[in-house]
Write a protein that holds these residues in place. Structure first.
Motif, PDB file in Angstrom:
ATOM      1  N   TRP A  86       6.479   0.685 -11.865  1.00  0.00           N
ATOM      2  CA  TRP A  86       6.101   0.613 -13.286  1.00  0.00           C
ATOM      3  C   TRP A  86       6.385   1.942 -13.962  1.00  0.00           C
ATOM      4  CZ3 TRP A  86       5.960  -4.226 -14.040  1.00  0.00           C
ATOM      5  CH2 TRP A  86       5.430  -5.089 -13.084  1.00  0.00           C
ATOM      6  N   ARG A 136       0.474   3.688  -7.436  1.00  0.00           N
ATOM      7  CA  ARG A 136       0.826   3.844  -6.021  1.00  0.00           C
ATOM      8  C   ARG A 136       2.229   4.438  -5.874  1.00  0.00           C
ATOM      9  NH1 ARG A 136      -2.348  -0.730  -6.314  1.00  0.00           N
ATOM     10  NH2 ARG A 136      -3.988  -0.923  -4.763  1.00  0.00           N
ATOM     11  N   ALA A 186       5.013  -6.724  -4.260  1.00  0.00           N
ATOM     12  CA  ALA A 186       4.631  -5.913  -5.423  1.00  0.00           C
ATOM     13  C   ALA A 186       5.186  -4.504  -5.289  1.00  0.00           C
ATOM     14  CB  ALA A 186       3.108  -5.868  -5.526  1.00  0.00           C
ATOM     15  N   PRO A 187       5.573  -3.894  -6.421  1.00  0.00           N
ATOM     16  CA  PRO A 187       6.110  -2.535  -6.352  1.00  0.00           C
ATOM     17  C   PRO A 187       5.032  -1.539  -5.912  1.00  0.00           C
ATOM     18  CG  PRO A 187       5.799  -3.234  -8.646  1.00  0.00           C
ATOM     19  CD  PRO A 187       5.442  -4.397  -7.780  1.00  0.00           C
ATOM     20  N   PRO A 188       5.392  -0.379  -5.396  1.00  0.00           N
ATOM     21  CA  PRO A 188       6.720   0.239  -5.373  1.00  0.00           C
ATOM     22  C   PRO A 188       7.685  -0.367  -4.343  1.00  0.00           C
ATOM     23  CG  PRO A 188       5.138   1.648  -4.208  1.00  0.00           C
ATOM     24  CD  PRO A 188       4.358   0.536  -4.816  1.00  0.00           C
ATOM     25  N   GLN A 241       5.783  -1.645   0.146  1.00  0.00           N
ATOM     26  CA  GLN A 241       4.539  -1.115   0.734  1.00  0.00           C
ATOM     27  C   GLN A 241       4.668   0.406   0.831  1.00  0.00           C
ATOM     28  OE1 GLN A 241       1.667  -2.393   1.191  1.00  0.00           O
ATOM     29  NE2 GLN A 241       1.933  -4.594   1.366  1.00  0.00           N
TER      30      GLN A 241
HETATM   31  N1  LIG Z   1      -0.311  -2.328  -0.606  1.00  0.00           N
HETATM   32  C1  LIG Z   1       0.733  -2.232  -1.589  1.00  0.00           C
HETATM   33  C2  LIG Z   1       0.131  -2.625  -2.938  1.00  0.00           C
HETATM   34  C3  LIG Z   1       1.151  -2.809  -4.004  1.00  0.00           C
HETATM   35  C4  LIG Z   1       0.497  -3.036  -5.346  1.00  0.00           C
HETATM   36  O1  LIG Z   1      -0.665  -3.425  -5.452  1.00  0.00           O
HETATM   37  N2  LIG Z   1       1.259  -2.782  -6.416  1.00  0.00           N
HETATM   38  C5  LIG Z   1       0.706  -2.902  -7.746  1.00  0.00           C
HETATM   39  C6  LIG Z   1       1.035  -1.711  -8.589  1.00  0.00           C
HETATM   40  S1  LIG Z   1       0.312  -0.245  -7.899  1.00  0.00           S
HETATM   41  C7  LIG Z   1       1.287  -4.118  -8.433  1.00  0.00           C
HETATM   42  O2  LIG Z   1       2.240  -4.028  -9.191  1.00  0.00           O
HETATM   43  N3  LIG Z   1       0.686  -5.262  -8.176  1.00  0.00           N
HETATM   44  C8  LIG Z   1       1.068  -6.500  -8.778  1.00  0.00           C
HETATM   45  C9  LIG Z   1       0.253  -7.605  -8.163  1.00  0.00           C
HETATM   46  O3  LIG Z   1      -0.489  -7.366  -7.205  1.00  0.00           O
HETATM   47  O4  LIG Z   1       0.349  -8.716  -8.671  1.00  0.00           O
HETATM   48  C10 LIG Z   1       1.296  -0.815  -1.599  1.00  0.00           C
HETATM   49  O5  LIG Z   1       0.616   0.130  -1.173  1.00  0.00           O
HETATM   50  O6  LIG Z   1       2.453  -0.618  -2.005  1.00  0.00           O
END
Ligand SMILES: N[C@@H](CCC(=O)N[C@@H](CS)C(=O)NCC(=O)O)C(=O)O
Length: 243
Positions: free
Chosen positions: A8, A14, A58-60, A71
């Protein structure tokens, strides 16, 4: 090879743990979604997955040639090995990953301070629960996690400058980010907590002084903390005296 980093564009979140590793490594990378409308489209395309067999949730995300990974801790495992930001032996690599996964647990708990019920609801719709959650988080969880990293530094047989051995590794960058984030989000509470974690505070300062990190922090590549990321400043959550 030029890495493509997808996250983002308006938050540290993260993704910042990865940005810090890329910066410390002096890696050649593009922060794709920060390159205007087309960059955002590329991020969404990545999330849709197209015809890929292995799609991230989900990003990153990091694209390294043909490799695409997600992850945060997994990306750092990869970058750590490629850029000398982790020990070369198996035990050391696992230890670095273990510390990073502990950071990830803490980041999740931090996210829950403003979203204790659901990520899909606004903070304003879960303020009461956020206050209850954050009281326990500040009283018990912040001292527990930061105290743990203090203990890791104390036990390091090669000295208390870095978490692992005698050199910086990527979990050091992440602990720096955690301290910086907590100072932003909970300045009042952090003043109290920091008294018990002198080594962690020194580690934060040591990382901030690394030439590449210092240059990054002073640049516009470092997005300021804000109330859309993980570490948010809501004074009403920052301990009872803050209300
Ligand atoms: N455990 C994953 C979590 C990834 C995560 O939660 N990303 C968030 C942004 S920090 C996101 O965009 N989530 C979208 C969603 O969960 O729908 C990591 O550490 O990369």
């Amino acid at each position: 090879m030029r890495y493509e980093f997808f996250y983002w564009p308006s938050i540290q979140g993260r993704g910042e743990f990865v940005r810090l590793a890329l910066e410390e490594a002096g890696a050649d990378y593009v922060d794709v979604a920060r390159k205007g409308e087309r960059g955002m489209q590329a991020l969404f395309k990545m999330m849709e997955g197209g015809r890929a067999e292995r799609v991230p949730l989900a990003p990153p995300f990091l694209k390294a040639g043909k490799l695409v990974m997600a992850q945060t801790a997994n990306i750092l495992l990869y970058l750590g090995a490629r850029h000398g930001l982790a020990p070369a032996n198996e035990a050391g690599r696992l230890w670095a990953n273990q510390l990073q996964l502990t950071v990830a647990d803490f980041v999740d708990e931090t996210h829950n301070t403003h979203h204790p019920i659901a990520s899909s609801l606004y903070y304003e719709d879960q303020k009461r629960e956020a206050r209850r959650y954050t009281d326990c988080y500040l009283k018990l969880r912040v001292p527990k996690f930061l105290g743990y990293f203090e203990d890791v530094l104390t036990r390091n047989r090669r000295g208390d400058r870095w978490l692992i051995g005698a050199r910086l590794s990527y979990p050091d960058l992440s602990v720096f980010q955690v301290v910086a984030g907590l100072r932003y989000a909970f300045p009042r509470s952090m003043k109290r907590v920091e008294r018990a974690i002198p080594r962690v505070v020194e580690l934060h300062d040591r990382v901030a002084e690394r030439p590449r990190i210092a240059a990054y922090l002073a640049s516009d590549r470092r997005i300021p903390f804000n109330e859309m990321g993980v570490f948010r400043r809501y004074p009403e959550l920052d301990g009872k005296a803050g209300r």
